[in-house]
Design a protein around this motif. Structure first.
Motif, mmCIF file in Angstrom:
data_model
loop_
_atom_site.group_PDB
_atom_site.id
_atom_site.type_symbol
_atom_site.label_atom_id
_atom_site.label_comp_id
_atom_site.label_asym_id
_atom_site.label_seq_id
_atom_site.Cartn_x
_atom_site.Cartn_y
_atom_site.Cartn_z
ATOM 1 N N LYS A 29 -5.877 23.367 86.696
ATOM 2 C CA LYS A 29 -6.805 24.262 87.391
ATOM 3 C C LYS A 29 -7.870 24.760 86.427
ATOM 4 O O LYS A 29 -7.543 25.330 85.380
ATOM 5 C CB LYS A 29 -6.057 25.466 87.977
ATOM 6 C CG LYS A 29 -5.013 25.065 88.995
ATOM 7 C CD LYS A 29 -4.228 26.265 89.461
ATOM 8 C CE LYS A 29 -3.222 25.814 90.524
ATOM 9 N NZ LYS A 29 -2.461 26.936 91.059
ATOM 10 N N ARG A 30 -9.107 24.534 86.802
ATOM 11 C CA ARG A 30 -10.208 25.021 85.979
ATOM 12 C C ARG A 30 -10.783 26.279 86.628
ATOM 13 O O ARG A 30 -11.218 26.245 87.785
ATOM 14 C CB ARG A 30 -11.287 23.951 85.849
ATOM 15 C CG ARG A 30 -12.430 24.370 84.942
ATOM 16 C CD ARG A 30 -13.233 23.198 84.464
ATOM 17 N NE ARG A 30 -12.606 22.563 83.316
ATOM 18 C CZ ARG A 30 -13.009 22.747 82.050
ATOM 19 N NH1 ARG A 30 -14.018 23.530 81.791
ATOM 20 N NH2 ARG A 30 -12.413 22.141 81.064
ATOM 21 N N VAL A 31 -10.776 27.361 85.869
ATOM 22 C CA VAL A 31 -11.208 28.650 86.408
ATOM 23 C C VAL A 31 -12.539 29.051 85.781
ATOM 24 O O VAL A 31 -12.665 29.084 84.556
ATOM 25 C CB VAL A 31 -10.142 29.741 86.137
ATOM 26 C CG1 VAL A 31 -10.569 31.073 86.716
ATOM 27 C CG2 VAL A 31 -8.786 29.311 86.702
ATOM 28 N N TYR A 32 -13.513 29.319 86.618
ATOM 29 C CA TYR A 32 -14.833 29.771 86.162
ATOM 30 C C TYR A 32 -14.915 31.269 86.408
ATOM 31 O O TYR A 32 -14.753 31.725 87.539
ATOM 32 C CB TYR A 32 -15.941 29.049 86.942
ATOM 33 C CG TYR A 32 -15.925 27.550 86.721
ATOM 34 C CD1 TYR A 32 -16.687 26.982 85.698
ATOM 35 C CD2 TYR A 32 -15.135 26.710 87.504
ATOM 36 C CE1 TYR A 32 -16.663 25.614 85.464
ATOM 37 C CE2 TYR A 32 -15.112 25.342 87.277
ATOM 38 C CZ TYR A 32 -15.870 24.800 86.264
ATOM 39 O OH TYR A 32 -15.834 23.446 86.037
ATOM 40 N N LEU A 33 -15.141 32.004 85.340
ATOM 41 C CA LEU A 33 -15.174 33.468 85.435
ATOM 42 C C LEU A 33 -16.598 33.986 85.299
ATOM 43 O O LEU A 33 -17.314 33.606 84.366
ATOM 44 C CB LEU A 33 -14.343 34.073 84.300
ATOM 45 C CG LEU A 33 -12.832 33.829 84.304
ATOM 46 C CD1 LEU A 33 -12.259 34.248 82.955
ATOM 47 C CD2 LEU A 33 -12.168 34.598 85.437
ATOM 48 N N TYR A 34 -16.986 34.840 86.194
ATOM 49 C CA TYR A 34 -18.318 35.451 86.135
ATOM 50 C C TYR A 34 -18.167 36.960 86.130
ATOM 51 O O TYR A 34 -17.424 37.516 86.936
ATOM 52 C CB TYR A 34 -19.150 35.060 87.361
ATOM 53 C CG TYR A 34 -19.498 33.596 87.422
ATOM 54 C CD1 TYR A 34 -18.596 32.675 87.940
ATOM 55 C CD2 TYR A 34 -20.722 33.135 86.949
ATOM 56 C CE1 TYR A 34 -18.904 31.329 87.982
ATOM 57 C CE2 TYR A 34 -21.040 31.785 86.995
ATOM 58 C CZ TYR A 34 -20.123 30.893 87.503
ATOM 59 O OH TYR A 34 -20.422 29.551 87.544
ATOM 60 N N GLY A 35 -18.854 37.614 85.217
ATOM 61 C CA GLY A 35 -18.878 39.076 85.191
ATOM 62 C C GLY A 35 -20.238 39.534 85.678
ATOM 63 O O GLY A 35 -21.260 38.996 85.257
ATOM 64 N N THR A 36 -20.215 40.503 86.576
ATOM 65 C CA THR A 36 -21.478 40.922 87.196
ATOM 66 C C THR A 36 -21.978 42.223 86.585
ATOM 67 O O THR A 36 -21.197 42.987 86.023
ATOM 68 C CB THR A 36 -21.283 41.149 88.699
ATOM 69 O OG1 THR A 36 -20.433 42.282 88.856
ATOM 70 C CG2 THR A 36 -20.667 39.951 89.370
ATOM 71 N N PRO A 37 -23.253 42.485 86.711
ATOM 72 C CA PRO A 37 -23.791 43.751 86.209
ATOM 73 C C PRO A 37 -23.148 44.929 86.935
ATOM 74 O O PRO A 37 -22.895 44.853 88.134
ATOM 75 C CB PRO A 37 -25.280 43.686 86.546
ATOM 76 C CG PRO A 37 -25.519 42.407 87.227
ATOM 77 C CD PRO A 37 -24.251 41.671 87.369
ATOM 78 N N GLY A 38 -22.844 45.981 86.201
ATOM 79 C CA GLY A 38 -22.138 47.110 86.791
ATOM 80 C C GLY A 38 -23.017 48.140 87.472
ATOM 81 O O GLY A 38 -22.555 48.866 88.326
ATOM 82 N N GLN A 39 -24.271 48.192 87.101
ATOM 83 C CA GLN A 39 -25.089 49.286 87.610
ATOM 84 C C GLN A 39 -25.420 49.149 89.089
ATOM 85 O O GLN A 39 -25.584 48.064 89.598
ATOM 86 C CB GLN A 39 -26.408 49.403 86.832
ATOM 87 C CG GLN A 39 -26.215 49.757 85.376
ATOM 88 C CD GLN A 39 -26.129 48.534 84.497
ATOM 89 O OE1 GLN A 39 -25.693 47.468 84.937
ATOM 90 N NE2 GLN A 39 -26.546 48.669 83.261
ATOM 91 N N GLU A 40 -25.540 50.275 89.744
ATOM 92 C CA GLU A 40 -25.807 50.343 91.178
ATOM 93 C C GLU A 40 -27.008 49.518 91.579
ATOM 94 O O GLU A 40 -27.022 48.853 92.595
ATOM 95 C CB GLU A 40 -26.087 51.797 91.606
ATOM 96 C CG GLU A 40 -24.857 52.651 91.756
ATOM 97 C CD GLU A 40 -24.457 53.304 90.449
ATOM 98 O OE1 GLU A 40 -24.887 52.819 89.374
ATOM 99 O OE2 GLU A 40 -23.720 54.280 90.499
#
Ligand SMILES: Nc1nc2c(ncn2[C@@H]2O[C@H](COP(=O)(O)OP(=O)(O)O)[C@@H](O)[C@H]2O)c(=O)[nH]1
Ligand SMILES: [Mg+2]
Length: 167
Positions: free
Chosen positions: A55-66
């Motif tokens: 299983k290949r997992v692609y992780l994305y972190g998004t900007p936290g600000q409103e």
């Protein structure tokens, strides 16, 4: 057997530990930052990959600000699962509640990772109580073994990514 792919998006407030988590899970993760509004604010994206068996997992972190709602929408497109990362050293606030509502509205599988549980003053209990009904996992983004274990557990509950139509 063909390799299965998973797109996972990590949501969370500024400072929740998104960059740390993705960096811990993939030491080669990319962190991209761009200055916006004449340098008064920064938009950031994290990207990492983790291999779990086939299983290949692609992780994305998004900007936290409103104000970066649009960026979250774009990054979230086609995700197979979401992680809501919550800082256990501060009370759940309105913004985290807003993220929770938005993720729930997407009707995709998600898990709440209660982060910074290694820190002095961490109080995972109230966060757990807040998110009753959702799966909550106690983690530290600095603890690779725990973080990976919980990621593997979550991935195990998901259906792999289905190819989308091209434009
Ligand atoms: N003690 C502790 N500190 C953490 C943990 N995760 C993140 N941090 C710290 O919290 C701060 C913000 O983390 P960062 O990953 O930049 O948050 P982001 O804004 O969500 O990307 C940094 O100083 C991290 O070192 C954790 O699990 N435990
Ligand atoms: Mg970050």
């Amino acid at each position: 057997m063909a390799e299965e792919k998973y797109k996972i998006v990590v949501f969370g407030a500024f400072g929740a530990g998104k960059t740390t988590l993705i960096q811990t899970l993939d030491p080669q993760a990319k962190h991209i930052e761009a200055e916006c509004a004449g340098g008064t604010t920064t938009i950031a994206l994290d990207y990492g990959r983790v291999q779990i068996g086939d299983k290949r997992v692609y992780l994305y972190g998004t900007p936290g600000q409103e104000r970066f709602e649009f960026a979250r929408e774009i990054i979230g497109k086609g995700m197979d699962g979401a992680i809501l990362l919550v800082d256990a050293t501060s009370p759940v606030d309105e913004f985290v509640e807003h993220l929770h509502t938005a993720i729930t509205g997407e009707k995709i599988p998600f898990v709440v990772f209660i982060n910074k549980c290694d820190a002095v003053g961490a109080r995972p209990g109230p966060v757990q109580a807040h998110f009753t009904g959702a799966g909550t996992k106690i983690v530290s983004a600095k603890d690779r073994r725990r973080a990976r274990e919980e990621l593997e557990g979550f991935i195990g509950t998901l259906r792999p990514h289905q190819a989308e139509k091209k434009i």
